[in-house]
Write an enzyme that holds these catalytic residues in place. Structure first.
Site, PDB file in Angstrom:
ATOM      1  N   GLU A 143       0.867  -1.082  -0.088  1.00 37.07           N
ATOM      2  CA  GLU A 143       0.023   0.104  -0.098  1.00 37.07           C
ATOM      3  C   GLU A 143       0.859   1.229   0.098  1.00 37.07           C
ATOM      4  OE1 GLU A 143      -3.178   0.062   3.059  1.00 37.07           O
ATOM      5  OE2 GLU A 143      -2.813   2.329   3.168  1.00 37.07           O
TER       6      GLU A 143
ATOM      7  N   GLU B 289      -2.451  11.289   3.274  1.00 34.61           N
ATOM      8  CA  GLU B 289      -3.446  11.115   4.566  1.00 34.61           C
ATOM      9  C   GLU B 289      -3.389  12.240   5.290  1.00 34.61           C
ATOM     10  OE1 GLU B 289      -4.140   6.913   5.485  1.00 34.61           O
ATOM     11  OE2 GLU B 289      -1.862   6.979   5.589  1.00 34.61           O
TER      12      GLU B 289
END
Length: 359
Positions: free
Chosen positions: A247, A252
């Site tokens: 990932e 974020e």
């Protein structure tokens, strides 16, 4: 007389030995020359193609000519600052940078003669204007382009959630293209047993890439509990599961840690709370657009905010980041990273101006 003769012979022998020793020393000195004479006076000049007052970073071709000179140098080694290193025997080197955008590169030049070497470094800033191999500019009002984006629907309890509080939909109430931007709208509302709704778009089965530059321009949602993300997963997730698929979290952010941007990688042995993560504090993450991008190669993954490097990750063949990945955009509420949700939260919008992928 005889003693004198032997004594002279002895002196002659000593003299011959000295001559041989000097001769051998001279020969050894030749061997030392094989090891190299120390280079000196290393100079480097750079010529960026098309550089002018109007185009201070060049004409977009990425071409740079390096003129290198050093006394007693027999060869040169150049680390171009983009992961590539090359050896040359002359001091004129033409090189083309291929990563689209405007970046600064620290170029290290080494002059060699045998095992002797001296080095110096120069920083160059240049632009590369290569057309993306895939993009979405979100210029058509209405639903997102179905040839490029699909949706995850539901709460994620089937394996892709993270104890979050939202229900993902594909309704216009939660996702719409308007005035040149994609809007992911997170709302407080009772829906299908959840207290919040949002959207999660992905290119799985439609587009994926191995290596390149991936760039998003976005303005982030505000509010305690919001958790927007621009990220990627390995195509083989259905076969090997997570985190073995790998990932890459390009961006974020959580409303509970305003303006703190995270760049993170998850893989076997480094996932969840043990993931490889770095952060950078920026200004106005929720009120202004910023560019979030990665430069991904076989030997590294670099993370950027507004073209400024803030994380360097060393990639290798033992890691899952050497296969095709697909793109994801979403805004979650709460969960393991989003944290406590502000009880006064009503609605917030995650705006994405464009997504561009360069080979």
């Amino acid at each position: 007389m005889l003693n004198s003769f032997f004594k002279n012979r002895k002196h002659l022998a000593v003299l011959i030995a000295l001559i041989l020793l000097i001769s051998c020393s001279s020969s050894d000195g030749g061997s030392n020359n094989d090891a190299g004479t120390m280079p000196s006076n290393l100079t480097v000049t750079t010529e960026i193609t098309g550089k002018s007052t109007e185009n201070p970073n060049g004409d977009g071709s990425g071409n740079v000519k390096f003129n290198i000179n050093a006394t007693n140098a027999t060869s040169y080694k150049i680390s171009f600052g983009d992961g590539n290193v090359q050896n040359f025997t002359n001091g004129i080197i033409n090189y083309t940078y291929k990563t689209a955008g405007t970046y600064s590169y620290l170029v290290t030049i080494t002059a060699l003669n045998g095992s002797n070497a001296i080095s110096t470094s120069v920083t160059i800033t240049l632009s590369v204007s290569t057309a993306p191999i895939w993009s979405d500019e979100f210029n058509v009002n209405g639903a997102p382009n179905s040839s490029k984006w699909g949706f995850d629907i539901g709460t994620g309890n089937n394996g892709w959630g993270n104890n979050e509080s939202q229900y993902y939909t594909n309704r216009r109430d939660n996702v719409i293209v308007e005035n040149g931007v994609l809007k992911i709208i997170t709302k407080k509302e009772d829906f299908q047993g959840s207290n919040y709704t949002s959207a999660r778009l992905l290119t799985k089965g439609k587009f994926s890439i191995k290596y390149g530059k991936i760039e998003f321009r976005a303005k982030l949602p505000a509010g305690g509990g919001t958790w927007p993300a621009l990220w990627m997963l390995g195509n083989n997730i259905d076969a090997v599961g997570w985190p073995a698929c790998g990932e890459i979290d390009i961006m974020e952010h959580t409303g509970n840690q305003l303006n703190k941007i995270l760049g993170t990688l998850h893989y076997s042995g480094r996932s969840g709370g043990n993931a490889d993560s770095s952060s950078k504090i920026i200004s106005n993450a929720t009120t202004e657009f910023h560019i979030y991008s990665i430069e991904w190669r076989a030997d590294f993954i670099n993370f950027y905010i507004d073209n400024q490097l803030f994380k360097n990750f060393k990639n290798s063949t033992t890691l899952p980041f050497n296969q095709n990945f697909f793109l994801i955009m979403n805004c979650a509420m709460g969960g393991g990273l989003g944290g406590a949700i502000d009880p006064n939260f009503a609605s917030s919008t995650f705006e994405i101006d464009y997504v561009r992928v360069y080979n």
